[in-house]
Structure formats: structure tokens, C-alpha cells
Motif scaffolding. Structure first.
Motif, mmCIF file in Angstrom:
data_model
loop_
_atom_site.group_PDB
_atom_site.id
_atom_site.type_symbol
_atom_site.label_atom_id
_atom_site.label_comp_id
_atom_site.label_asym_id
_atom_site.label_seq_id
_atom_site.Cartn_x
_atom_site.Cartn_y
_atom_site.Cartn_z
ATOM 1 N N THR A 200 25.421 31.241 32.039
ATOM 2 C CA THR A 200 24.901 31.073 33.387
ATOM 3 C C THR A 200 25.713 30.001 34.093
ATOM 4 O OG1 THR A 200 23.300 29.427 32.625
ATOM 5 C CG2 THR A 200 22.559 31.708 32.673
ATOM 6 N N GLN A 205 23.936 27.928 30.140
ATOM 7 C CA GLN A 205 23.349 28.461 28.915
ATOM 8 C C GLN A 205 23.939 29.846 28.647
ATOM 9 O OE1 GLN A 205 21.241 27.073 26.799
ATOM 10 N NE2 GLN A 205 20.876 25.196 27.944
ATOM 11 N N GLU A 207 23.854 33.518 28.059
ATOM 12 C CA GLU A 207 22.861 34.550 28.314
ATOM 13 C C GLU A 207 23.252 35.907 27.728
ATOM 14 O OE1 GLU A 207 22.314 35.126 32.470
ATOM 15 O OE2 GLU A 207 24.405 35.696 32.866
ATOM 16 N N TRP A 208 24.517 36.095 27.366
ATOM 17 C CA TRP A 208 24.963 37.388 26.849
ATOM 18 C C TRP A 208 26.058 37.183 25.826
ATOM 19 C CZ3 TRP A 208 23.829 42.083 25.785
ATOM 20 C CH2 TRP A 208 24.773 43.092 25.659
ATOM 21 N N ARG A 300 20.970 39.377 24.135
ATOM 22 C CA ARG A 300 20.668 38.933 25.512
ATOM 23 C C ARG A 300 19.579 37.876 25.500
ATOM 24 N NH1 ARG A 300 20.370 37.437 30.381
ATOM 25 N NH2 ARG A 300 20.614 38.901 32.134
ATOM 26 N N ARG A 301 19.915 36.713 26.020
ATOM 27 C CA ARG A 301 18.938 35.641 26.231
ATOM 28 C C ARG A 301 18.613 35.610 27.720
ATOM 29 N NH1 ARG A 301 21.485 30.432 24.676
ATOM 30 N NH2 ARG A 301 20.286 30.238 22.767
ATOM 31 N N VAL A 302 17.341 35.634 28.052
ATOM 32 C CA VAL A 302 16.921 35.645 29.448
ATOM 33 C C VAL A 302 16.593 34.211 29.844
ATOM 34 C CG1 VAL A 302 15.420 36.716 31.156
ATOM 35 C CG2 VAL A 302 15.933 37.930 29.026
ATOM 36 N N VAL A 303 17.537 33.570 30.518
ATOM 37 C CA VAL A 303 17.407 32.151 30.851
ATOM 38 C C VAL A 303 16.540 32.011 32.102
ATOM 39 C CG1 VAL A 303 18.623 30.013 31.388
ATOM 40 C CG2 VAL A 303 19.643 31.686 29.807
ATOM 41 N N TRP A 340 13.390 30.539 25.592
ATOM 42 C CA TRP A 340 13.667 31.711 26.418
ATOM 43 C C TRP A 340 13.569 32.994 25.601
ATOM 44 C CZ3 TRP A 340 17.704 27.768 27.005
ATOM 45 C CH2 TRP A 340 17.524 26.965 28.154
#
Length: 372
Positions: A200, A205, A207-208, A300-303, A340
Motif C-alpha cells: 500500500t 503494508q 497487501e498482495w 491477499r491481505r486486506v489492509v 487484517w
């Protein structure tokens, strides 16, 4: 006396999760986990980057096979790692730890980012950390405008022993991050993973993460890993992140543990990574018996904006939930391991993995749970 390993952890959810996986792996290999080295100890392993040098020192003290202390110190301190790699002919980014106000007034032709020399992850306790600045002078002015200049220099001259001084470091804003991961045993090093990360832009952070998508010069990271192995970084996980500058890959971070995102994927996908890695590090197997379940694995992390408390994330079909129960304690802002939502997708097509992941993010639902 039963053969055993010793584990050193820190006080975070991520470290606790790694310790749990190492314990399960030791049990599967018929090993005990001891609190302190004895005559049956085969290795000392850190469950956090912050304990890596401690683990190397403890192994050396008890003459247990393990990484050289100096090699471990180099790998866990950015300023030393960058100099080490530069001396061996690798491209590196400009970095310096300012000690005087004059150090902040140099005219440099690029943007910078401020990171702790020994930081792990993307958290630090000060407001200037993990932020981008247009130039070194811009950073100086940012500190002065907020009346933080004196506090910054005071910290630099008396730093926290865990994090070290802050580095002002050249920032490459138009590059994805490329990775390679390896396990070093007593007689060789096995590189088992390459991937590409997207961060991001505001919170920096990850995110992918798309494992399987390697940079054209991926071999450069492999050579960095080999250089560290050659100076004694053995019986260790080695994970390097790089950015691209002028066609060359420059290391920005070295971790002696699996990252949070692949670590959760090992567990969620039911892959026996820790058992394979531990067996290889201890010399119980001649090769690393590990591979991912598909040519491409996307994590995938959803920040989201941080919220104190616990929440539940619900994803649609087509993925494996890795972190579905979120927990964030504002009194422990460094502990972001479960802050997250996170899920994994996999398959034979990189573009399909990316498109599926974004559609799942759009359909994600959050609901509250009991307070922490």
C-alpha cells in the motif's frame, strides 16, 4: 536423553504462531523442545528476527550447530547487510543513519524512506518511521515543522537496543518488491520460492504476494543468499526482499524467518513447511522436501483502518481463509500479526489469481466479535 531443539520467541502473536509450528514440526520428527540447551540439543532456533542473534549466541555457547554469530548480526542489521552486499558486488541503495542535523541537510537527488536499522516488519514507535519523504531536506523540514528534530537526534544518539538507529534510505517508488526464500542446512542452501509483492502506498503494508512470479534477474537474489551462506548463515531460513533500480535488484530487507503472509499460507493450505525446513536445517534430510501446491499462490491481505478489538471477516468461495478472526490491541500497536483479514488463492494462471483475489476483497464482509 531425547534429542531436542530450543526455541526463542518474542512477545507477539506472530512469534507465538511460529513457535507453535516449530513445536509441531519437532514432534513430527520425534524431537522434544527444551527450554535450554543440553547434551541432546541439535539446534537453537529463533521464532522472531529479534531473537536471531540471541539464538546464534546460545548455540555457540553450547557448541550446538547453528549460524555464525557474525553472519547473523550482518543479516539482521540493515546497515551492515547493505555494506556486506555492496562489498560483494551487488547493487545497493543509498542509506545512512543520521547523527547530527548536518546529516539531514545533504542534497540528494531522490526520495527517502526512514526505517529502523534492526526493525522487523513495518512498525516502529516513532511518528517519522516508515514514511516517505521527497528528499533528505524534506525529512529535516518535516521534523522541524513538528518540533521533532531534537527528539529525533536525541534518539539517534541513544537508540533502543532492539530497533537500533533509524536509517534514511533511498526510496524507489515505482518498483514492486521481488523476493526469494531459502532454507540453509549444514551442507547447502535450498531456494524454494520466488515472488512479487505489492505494498500500500499510504501505510506501506504488503497487501498482495504472488508466489511463482519471479523477476527476470531472480538469480541475483539467489546469489545474495549464497553470499550470506558462504560467511556462515547456516541452519537458518533466509528471506530477502529487493526492489529494482536500473535493471538491477537491490536488497531492502533480510529476514531469518518466513514472512507473516507465507507463514499463514503454510498453515491454511496444510503444507508441512516447518517439518521440511527443520529436517533440512538439522541435516536429517539431504534435500528440502517442500513445494507449493500450485504454480502460482496468491496471498491477499486486506489492509483496513486499524480498530481496537476483535472482528470476523467472511470471504466468498474460491479461496482459503488465512486470517478470518481479526484482533488488534491499541495498547500493543507493534503486534499487527492478526490485525487484517487475509486469504489465499492458487492456480496455474497468475492473472486469474490476481483477478479472483480482487473480486473476493470486494465481496468481503466484517462483523464484530467480543472485545479483547
Amino acid at each position: 536423553m531425547k534429542k531436542n531443539i530450543v526455541l526463542l520467541s518474542s512477545h507477539s502473536r506472530e512469534s507465538a504462531a511460529k513457535e507453535k509450528q516449530y513445536r509441531a514440526a519437532a514432534d513430527a520428527l520425534g524431537l522434544a523442545v527444551a527450554d535450554y540447551p543440553d547434551a541432546g540439543t541439535l539446534g537453537v532456533f529463533a521464532c522472531s528476527d529479534f531473537r536471531s542473534v540471541d539464538a546464534a549466541n546460545l548455540a555457540a555457547l553450547h557448541q550446538v550447530a547453528g549460524p555464525e554469530v557474525l553472519a547473523t548480526t550482518i543479516a539482521t542489521q540493515k546497515s551492515l547487510a547493505y555494506r556486506f552486499l555492496a562489498q560483494r558486488g551487488f547493487s545497493t541503495l543509498w542509506a545512512h543513519a543520521p547523527l547530527r542535523v548536518e546529516d539531514l541537510r545533504l542534497d540528494l537527488p531522490y526520495a527517502i524512506i526512514v526505517k529502523p536499522d534492526k526493525g522487523s516488519g513495518s512498525f516502529a514507535e516513532h511518528p517519522w518511521a516508515y514514511q516517505r519523504y521527497d528528499s533528505l531536506r524534506h525529512f529535516h523540514d518535516w521534523l522541524a515543522e513538528r518540533q521533532l528534530l531534537e527528539a529525533f537526534l536525541a534518539y539517534q544518539n541513544d537508540p533502543n537496543s532492539w530497533y537500533g538507529r533509524y536509517l534514511t534510505m533511498e526510496y524507489i517508488g515505482d518498483s514492486d518488491i521481488y523476493t526469494a526464500a531459502a532454507v540453509a542446512g549444514p551442507d547447502g542452501v535450498a531456494v524454494y520460492e520466488g515472488g512479487r509483492l505489492r505494498f500500500t502506498r499510504d501505510t506501506l503494508q504488503c497487501e498482495w504476494m504472488l508466489l511463482g512470479e519471479r523477476h527476470a534477474n531472480h538469480d541475483q537474489i539467489t546469489q545474495m543468499i549464497q553470499a550470506l551462506y558462504d560467511v556462515g548463515l547456516r541452519q537458518s531460513v533466509i528471506y530477502i526482499q529487493c526492489v529494482e533500480k536500473d535493471g538491477q535488484l537491490c536488497a531492502i530487507d533480510i529476514n531469518l524467518r518466513p514472512g507473516t503472509m507465507p507463514d499463514r499460507a503454510f498453515h491454511g493450505l496444510g503444507l508441512p513447511y516447518y517439518q521440511a525446513a527443520l529436517a533440512y536445517m538439522l541435516g536429517m534430510t539431504a534435500s528440502l522436501d517442500f513445494s507449493w501446491n500450485a504454480p502460482y499462490v496468491g496471498i491477499r491481505r486486506v489492509v483496513l483502518p486499524l480498530e481496537h478489538g476483535r472482528r470476523k471477516a467472511s470471504f466468498g468461495e474460491g479461496c482459503i481463509s488465512l486470517i478470518g478472526e481479526l484482533a488488534y490491541d491499541s495498547g500493543r500497536p507493534f503486534d499487527l500479526g492478526h490485525a487484517w483479514p487475509m486469504f489465499a488463492v492458487s492456480g496455474g494462471d497468475a492473472l486469474h489469481c490476481a483477478q479472483l483475489a480482487e473480486s473476493l476483497v470486494g465481496n468481503m464482509r466484517l462483523s464484530p466479535l467480543a472485545e479483547i
